[in-house]
Write an enzyme that holds these catalytic residues in place. Structure first.
Site, PDB file in Angstrom:
ATOM      1  N   LYS A  78     -20.091 -43.758  -3.192  1.00  0.00           N
ATOM      2  CA  LYS A  78     -20.984 -42.602  -3.339  1.00  0.00           C
ATOM      3  C   LYS A  78     -21.919 -42.754  -4.531  1.00  0.00           C
ATOM      4  O   LYS A  78     -23.138 -42.596  -4.419  1.00  0.00           O
ATOM      5  CB  LYS A  78     -20.174 -41.315  -3.484  1.00  0.00           C
ATOM      6  CG  LYS A  78     -21.032 -40.097  -3.747  1.00  0.00           C
ATOM      7  CD  LYS A  78     -22.027 -39.818  -2.631  1.00  0.00           C
ATOM      8  CE  LYS A  78     -23.073 -38.822  -3.043  1.00  0.00           C
ATOM      9  NZ  LYS A  78     -24.123 -38.626  -2.023  1.00  0.00           N
ATOM     10  N   ASN A 107     -26.361 -43.942  -4.485  1.00  0.00           N
ATOM     11  CA  ASN A 107     -27.481 -43.220  -5.113  1.00  0.00           C
ATOM     12  C   ASN A 107     -28.045 -43.970  -6.303  1.00  0.00           C
ATOM     13  O   ASN A 107     -29.243 -43.932  -6.558  1.00  0.00           O
ATOM     14  CB  ASN A 107     -27.048 -41.806  -5.478  1.00  0.00           C
ATOM     15  CG  ASN A 107     -27.131 -40.885  -4.257  1.00  0.00           C
ATOM     16  OD1 ASN A 107     -27.711 -41.239  -3.241  1.00  0.00           O
ATOM     17  ND2 ASN A 107     -26.517 -39.731  -4.354  1.00  0.00           N
ATOM     18  N   CYS A 162     -28.680 -35.287  -7.587  1.00  0.00           N
ATOM     19  CA  CYS A 162     -27.873 -36.441  -7.192  1.00  0.00           C
ATOM     20  C   CYS A 162     -28.313 -37.717  -7.907  1.00  0.00           C
ATOM     21  O   CYS A 162     -27.603 -38.229  -8.749  1.00  0.00           O
ATOM     22  CB  CYS A 162     -27.956 -36.626  -5.687  1.00  0.00           C
ATOM     23  SG  CYS A 162     -27.298 -35.227  -4.807  1.00  0.00           S
ATOM     24  N   ARG A 194     -48.447 -38.382  -6.106  1.00  0.00           N
ATOM     25  CA  ARG A 194     -47.713 -38.617  -4.849  1.00  0.00           C
ATOM     26  C   ARG A 194     -48.607 -39.197  -3.752  1.00  0.00           C
ATOM     27  O   ARG A 194     -48.300 -39.035  -2.572  1.00  0.00           O
ATOM     28  CB  ARG A 194     -47.091 -37.290  -4.358  1.00  0.00           C
ATOM     29  CG  ARG A 194     -46.074 -36.704  -5.318  1.00  0.00           C
ATOM     30  CD  ARG A 194     -44.754 -37.471  -5.380  1.00  0.00           C
ATOM     31  NE  ARG A 194     -43.873 -36.884  -6.399  1.00  0.00           N
ATOM     32  CZ  ARG A 194     -42.747 -37.437  -6.845  1.00  0.00           C
ATOM     33  NH1 ARG A 194     -42.363 -38.612  -6.358  1.00  0.00           N
ATOM     34  NH2 ARG A 194     -42.013 -36.884  -7.787  1.00  0.00           N
TER      35      ARG A 194
HETATM   36  N1  LIG Z   1     -26.628 -30.595  -2.984  1.00  0.00           N
HETATM   37  C1  LIG Z   1     -26.644 -31.754  -2.359  1.00  0.00           C
HETATM   38  O1  LIG Z   1     -27.582 -32.094  -1.627  1.00  0.00           O
HETATM   39  C2  LIG Z   1     -25.530 -32.726  -2.547  1.00  0.00           C
HETATM   40  C3  LIG Z   1     -25.532 -33.884  -1.778  1.00  0.00           C
HETATM   41  C4  LIG Z   1     -24.486 -34.769  -1.939  1.00  0.00           C
HETATM   42  C5  LIG Z   1     -23.477 -34.524  -2.849  1.00  0.00           C
HETATM   43  N2  LIG Z   1     -23.502 -33.397  -3.597  1.00  0.00           N
HETATM   44  C6  LIG Z   1     -22.398 -33.174  -4.549  1.00  0.00           C
HETATM   45  O2  LIG Z   1     -21.596 -32.079  -4.092  1.00  0.00           O
HETATM   46  C7  LIG Z   1     -21.101 -31.324  -5.207  1.00  0.00           C
HETATM   47  C8  LIG Z   1     -21.521 -29.879  -5.041  1.00  0.00           C
HETATM   48  O3  LIG Z   1     -22.901 -29.860  -5.100  1.00  0.00           O
HETATM   49  P1  LIG Z   1     -23.709 -28.574  -4.620  1.00  0.00           P
HETATM   50  O4  LIG Z   1     -25.152 -28.955  -4.594  1.00  0.00           O
HETATM   51  O5  LIG Z   1     -23.081 -27.975  -3.426  1.00  0.00           O
HETATM   52  O6  LIG Z   1     -23.448 -27.601  -5.870  1.00  0.00           O
HETATM   53  P2  LIG Z   1     -23.810 -26.048  -5.946  1.00  0.00           P
HETATM   54  O7  LIG Z   1     -24.013 -25.767  -7.392  1.00  0.00           O
HETATM   55  O8  LIG Z   1     -24.868 -25.723  -4.958  1.00  0.00           O
HETATM   56  O9  LIG Z   1     -22.478 -25.329  -5.433  1.00  0.00           O
HETATM   57  C9  LIG Z   1     -21.289 -25.353  -6.190  1.00  0.00           C
HETATM   58  C10 LIG Z   1     -20.603 -24.014  -5.933  1.00  0.00           C
HETATM   59  O10 LIG Z   1     -19.297 -24.071  -6.488  1.00  0.00           O
HETATM   60  C11 LIG Z   1     -19.059 -22.840  -7.158  1.00  0.00           C
HETATM   61  N3  LIG Z   1     -18.012 -23.053  -8.141  1.00  0.00           N
HETATM   62  C12 LIG Z   1     -18.105 -23.632  -9.336  1.00  0.00           C
HETATM   63  N4  LIG Z   1     -16.908 -23.650  -9.948  1.00  0.00           N
HETATM   64  C13 LIG Z   1     -16.025 -23.046  -9.089  1.00  0.00           C
HETATM   65  C14 LIG Z   1     -14.631 -22.758  -9.132  1.00  0.00           C
HETATM   66  N5  LIG Z   1     -13.915 -23.096 -10.194  1.00  0.00           N
HETATM   67  N6  LIG Z   1     -14.059 -22.143  -8.071  1.00  0.00           N
HETATM   68  C15 LIG Z   1     -14.801 -21.810  -7.002  1.00  0.00           C
HETATM   69  N7  LIG Z   1     -16.149 -22.046  -6.885  1.00  0.00           N
HETATM   70  C16 LIG Z   1     -16.735 -22.670  -7.934  1.00  0.00           C
HETATM   71  C17 LIG Z   1     -20.402 -22.508  -7.765  1.00  0.00           C
HETATM   72  O11 LIG Z   1     -20.434 -21.157  -8.116  1.00  0.00           O
HETATM   73  C18 LIG Z   1     -21.328 -22.858  -6.608  1.00  0.00           C
HETATM   74  O12 LIG Z   1     -21.465 -21.785  -5.731  1.00  0.00           O
HETATM   75  C19 LIG Z   1     -21.667 -32.012  -6.446  1.00  0.00           C
HETATM   76  O13 LIG Z   1     -20.709 -32.902  -6.962  1.00  0.00           O
HETATM   77  C20 LIG Z   1     -22.865 -32.788  -5.919  1.00  0.00           C
HETATM   78  O14 LIG Z   1     -23.138 -33.942  -6.689  1.00  0.00           O
HETATM   79  C21 LIG Z   1     -24.498 -32.484  -3.478  1.00  0.00           C
HETATM   80  C1  LIG Z   2     -31.887 -39.884   0.999  1.00  0.00           C
HETATM   81  C2  LIG Z   2     -30.744 -40.589   0.352  1.00  0.00           C
HETATM   82  O1  LIG Z   2     -30.468 -41.679   0.625  1.00  0.00           O
HETATM   83  N1  LIG Z   2     -30.030 -39.899  -0.552  1.00  0.00           N
HETATM   84  C3  LIG Z   2     -30.196 -38.520  -0.578  1.00  0.00           C
HETATM   85  C4  LIG Z   2     -30.430 -38.038  -1.981  1.00  0.00           C
HETATM   86  O2  LIG Z   2     -31.075 -36.846  -1.718  1.00  0.00           O
HETATM   87  P1  LIG Z   2     -32.143 -36.223  -2.711  1.00  0.00           P
HETATM   88  O3  LIG Z   2     -32.073 -34.771  -2.416  1.00  0.00           O
HETATM   89  O4  LIG Z   2     -31.891 -36.661  -4.117  1.00  0.00           O
HETATM   90  O5  LIG Z   2     -33.569 -36.769  -2.194  1.00  0.00           O
HETATM   91  P2  LIG Z   2     -34.283 -38.193  -2.358  1.00  0.00           P
HETATM   92  O6  LIG Z   2     -35.089 -38.409  -1.131  1.00  0.00           O
HETATM   93  O7  LIG Z   2     -33.316 -39.229  -2.749  1.00  0.00           O
HETATM   94  O8  LIG Z   2     -35.336 -37.925  -3.577  1.00  0.00           O
HETATM   95  C5  LIG Z   2     -34.902 -37.820  -4.896  1.00  0.00           C
HETATM   96  C6  LIG Z   2     -36.146 -37.888  -5.780  1.00  0.00           C
HETATM   97  O9  LIG Z   2     -36.714 -39.204  -5.709  1.00  0.00           O
HETATM   98  C7  LIG Z   2     -38.110 -39.123  -5.421  1.00  0.00           C
HETATM   99  N2  LIG Z   2     -38.459 -40.256  -4.554  1.00  0.00           N
HETATM  100  C8  LIG Z   2     -37.778 -40.440  -3.391  1.00  0.00           C
HETATM  101  C9  LIG Z   2     -38.092 -41.516  -2.585  1.00  0.00           C
HETATM  102  C10 LIG Z   2     -39.127 -42.420  -2.972  1.00  0.00           C
HETATM  103  O10 LIG Z   2     -39.454 -43.387  -2.273  1.00  0.00           O
HETATM  104  N3  LIG Z   2     -39.790 -42.176  -4.158  1.00  0.00           N
HETATM  105  C11 LIG Z   2     -39.461 -41.112  -4.963  1.00  0.00           C
HETATM  106  O11 LIG Z   2     -40.085 -40.933  -6.026  1.00  0.00           O
HETATM  107  C12 LIG Z   2     -38.310 -37.790  -4.726  1.00  0.00           C
HETATM  108  O12 LIG Z   2     -39.613 -37.295  -4.985  1.00  0.00           O
HETATM  109  C13 LIG Z   2     -37.256 -36.919  -5.413  1.00  0.00           C
HETATM  110  O13 LIG Z   2     -37.778 -36.358  -6.603  1.00  0.00           O
HETATM  111  O14 LIG Z   2     -29.252 -37.811  -2.718  1.00  0.00           O
HETATM  112  C14 LIG Z   2     -28.301 -36.964  -2.064  1.00  0.00           C
HETATM  113  C15 LIG Z   2     -27.181 -36.597  -2.995  1.00  0.00           C
HETATM  114  O15 LIG Z   2     -26.240 -37.604  -3.083  1.00  0.00           O
HETATM  115  C16 LIG Z   2     -27.830 -37.728  -0.859  1.00  0.00           C
HETATM  116  O16 LIG Z   2     -26.779 -37.012  -0.254  1.00  0.00           O
HETATM  117  C17 LIG Z   2     -28.996 -37.849   0.064  1.00  0.00           C
HETATM  118  O17 LIG Z   2     -28.567 -38.555   1.222  1.00  0.00           O
END
Ligand SMILES: NC(=O)c1ccc[n+]([C@@H]2O[C@H](COP(=O)([O-])OP(=O)(O)OC[C@H]3O[C@@H](n4cnc5c(N)ncnc54)[C@H](O)[C@@H]3O)[C@@H](O)[C@H]2O)c1
Ligand SMILES: CC(=O)N[C@@H]1[C@@H](OP(=O)(O)OP(=O)(O)OC[C@H]2O[C@@H](n3ccc(=O)[nH]c3=O)[C@H](O)[C@@H]2O)O[C@H](CO)[C@@H](O)[C@@H]1O
Length: 492
Positions: free
Chosen positions: A232, A236, A290, A447
């Site tokens: 993971k 990234n 991320c 961009r």
């Molecule tokens: N957002 C994304 O696109 C994304 C993608 C991939 C991985 N992740 C990972 O997933 C994890 C969560 O990310 P997210 O974006 O959903 O975060 P988020 O901040 O949107 O959601 C986290 C939630 O957990 C709650 N929370 C915090 N502490 C708590 C506790 N002790 N008990 C119950 N609830 C609690 C918060 O209030 C919040 O609602 C992170 O580690 C992030 O790196 C996020």
């Molecule tokens: C798409 C991927 O494989 N991973 C994703 C990624 O999602 P993300 O929400 O972070 O979005 P990204 O598309 O990665 O963009 C991040 C930033 O990079 C800039 N950018 C992007 C492409 C490029 O060619 N030039 C740039 O400059 C863009 O503007 C923005 O600011 O992480 C998540 C969490 O782990 C993953 O779950 C999720 O799959």
């Protein structure tokens, strides 16, 4: 050791009731998909009643998503499962004792990336809440992105201390990281392959059982817990590295007076098995929750591992160097702005600068760790007057974000495109120039949104990331009539 667990799970039978801890971008869609599956009877969404997020509990119990921005399928899914009585959100963690499996999706930001200190307080609190209520035969899956070594380290330790049970003997424990992108959360959970890393084979198998019913195209990929955590964070860190590579190439192209997009097209033309390059797109910076942090989780994992990697002396991690390059891009945008204003005979001090785009991602309202903020702060520090437009982001702490582009563009000395929202591709050079109201407004394209020639021919000073072929363009002579129109007099 896992023979005991195997016997307990066999006696317990299939997973029927699930708990999802952390109602955020990751937890909400996951809970909705679990609840919508006929394989499961009921799903609790556990959300602490915090000042910032407690409001979500009531919304979710009414089947309403608290997430902003467009998330296809999520609203209808939530309404369906809430109305069907298959999902409820609560801050009462004692309900965990009624579940067969619990996933944890709590945020894991960094307090300070310089000393690699993550802020695990919310996560550790969540683990303690879960540990207090799991029972023999429970499955606990850590979905949050964590430092490699966390799941079978501090997470396992807290769960065992709080429950009095032993992981791998009394309950199953795994790491199954989320790989969703905002804007396509449901689709990504269903279609991405799912990395499943149990602390032992029995835990891995149990976690595969949990996810299989909600995977449509995706399949479960089993591996060790540590390998899952590294997968993971590495996927990234590598994406961030790819972006940094094209960003640095863009800076080289600017210095060499060539167009980075010509080079990109040229390199992309080299196709074939094992020789294709993966060039991404240069830009005004890298935001989000991320890519801006996962490199540091990976670095911390290596730093904490007992064995040190065999690397060249005084070696800086290429992943950390990549982070520094991507974090430099907002400053590069600022430097281009200063250079452009200078060509127009102006300084940043007192200049009116319009920022187009506050979200970190095109056509999204997600502004977490947005590069626009770093650029905005550099301008303020230099004494510029700054206005911000974004069509999707409605508010942001400490920054006034306007949804009316005209009021932001009006009376601008410089216009910086920080996010590639669809709206900005429709900007008309003459219209923008008239709104800007100055003889030689500056356009800084972060961009690759506008046509350089259209804006240069309309009287703009153009600067674009990677556009070494245009950034020192001849300045179109002022049209005397034009000077009168904007209140200036050409010539002595
Ligand atoms: N957002 C994304 O696109 C994304 C993608 C991939 C991985 N992740 C990972 O997933 C994890 C969560 O990310 P997210 O974006 O959903 O975060 P988020 O901040 O949107 O959601 C986290 C939630 O957990 C709650 N929370 C915090 N502490 C708590 C506790 N002790 N008990 C119950 N609830 C609690 C918060 O209030 C919040 O609602 C992170 O580690 C992030 O790196 C996020
Ligand atoms: C798409 C991927 O494989 N991973 C994703 C990624 O999602 P993300 O929400 O972070 O979005 P990204 O598309 O990665 O963009 C991040 C930033 O990079 C800039 N950018 C992007 C492409 C490029 O060619 N030039 C740039 O400059 C863009 O503007 C923005 O600011 O992480 C998540 C969490 O782990 C993953 O779950 C999720 O799959």
């Amino acid at each position: 050791m896992s023979e005991r667990l195997k016997a307990i799970l066999s006696k317990k039978g299939a997973i029927k009731k699930i708990g999802v801890v952390g109602m955020g971008y990751v937890g909400i869609p996951a809970a909705a998909l679990f609840a919508d599956s006929c394989a499961y009877d009921f799903v609790w969404g556990f959300q602490r009643n915090s000042p910032s997020s407690g409001y979500k509990i009531d919304l979710l119990n009414r089947g309403i998503s608290p997430l902003k921005g467009k998330e296809p399928m999520l609203d209808s899914l939530l309404a369906r499962v809430a109305n069907a009585g298959k999902f409820a959100c609560t801050s009462d963690f004692s309900n965990i004792s009624k579940t067969d499996a619990v996933t944890i999706s709590i945020q894991t930001p960094f307090l300070n990336k310089d000393d690699l200190e993550p802020d695990f307080r919310p996560l550790l609190e969540g683990l303690r809440s879960v540990g207090k209520h799991i029972t023999e035969g429970s499955l606990v899956v850590l979905e949050s992105t964590v430092t490699p070594g966390t799941t079978d380290g501090i997470a396992k330790q807290i769960l065992e201390e709080e429950s009095g049970l032993t992981a791998g003997e009394d309950f199953a424990l795994a790491h199954a990281p989320e790989r969703v992108m905002v804007g396509r959360l449901i689709q990504n959970i269903q279609e991405h392959d799912r990395i499943v890393g149990g602390i032992d084979d029995v835990s891995t198998q149990r976690a595969k059982e949990l996810y299989s019913p909600i995977l449509t195209k995706g399949k479960a990929i089993p591996m060790s817990t540590r390998a899952a955590e590294v997968t993971k964070t590495a996927e990234n860190a590598l994406r961030d590295l790819q972006i940094a590579a094209i960003n640095e190439l863009a800076l080289y192209c600017e210095a060499m007076g060539i167009n980075v997009y010509d080079v990109k097209a040229g390199v992309d033309s080299l196709k074939g098995e094992g020789i294709t390059r993966a060039l991404l797109y240069p830009g005004a910076g890298v935001g989000g929750h991320c890519l801006t942090k996962d490199t540091y989780h990976l670095e911390r994992g290596v730093k904490m591992s007992p064995l040190k990697p065999d690397l060249p002396d005084n070696n800086s991690s290429i992943f950390v160097v990549a982070r520094n390059i991507n974090d430099f891009m907002p400053r590069h945008m600022f430097n281009l702005t200063v250079q452009g204003l200078k060509r127009a005979g102006k300084k940043p001090e007192g200049a009116n600068v319009a920022i187009l785009g506050w979200a970190f991602l095109n056509n999204s309202d997600d502004a977490r760790n947005t590069p626009s903020e770093a650029y905005h702060d550099l301008l303020l520090k230099a004494g510029a007057n700054v206005k911000v437009h974004d069509p999707h982001v409605e508010n942001y702490p400490g920054v006034a974000i306007l949804q009316d582009p005209l009021s932001v563009l009006r009376n601008s000395d410089a216009i910086a495109i920080m996010t590639g929202h669809d709206e900005y591709f429709k900007l008309n050079a003459l219209t923008v120039k008239e709104l800007a109201g100055s003889e030689q407004p500056v356009i800084i394209d972060g961009r690759n949104v506008v046509s350089p020639d259209e804006f240069i021919d309309s009287g703009f000073i153009y600067k674009g990331i990677g556009r070494g072929d245009k950034n020192m363009h001849p300045i179109r002579p002022l049209n005397p009539l034009e000077c009168i129109a904007v209140g200036h007099h050409a010539g002595p």
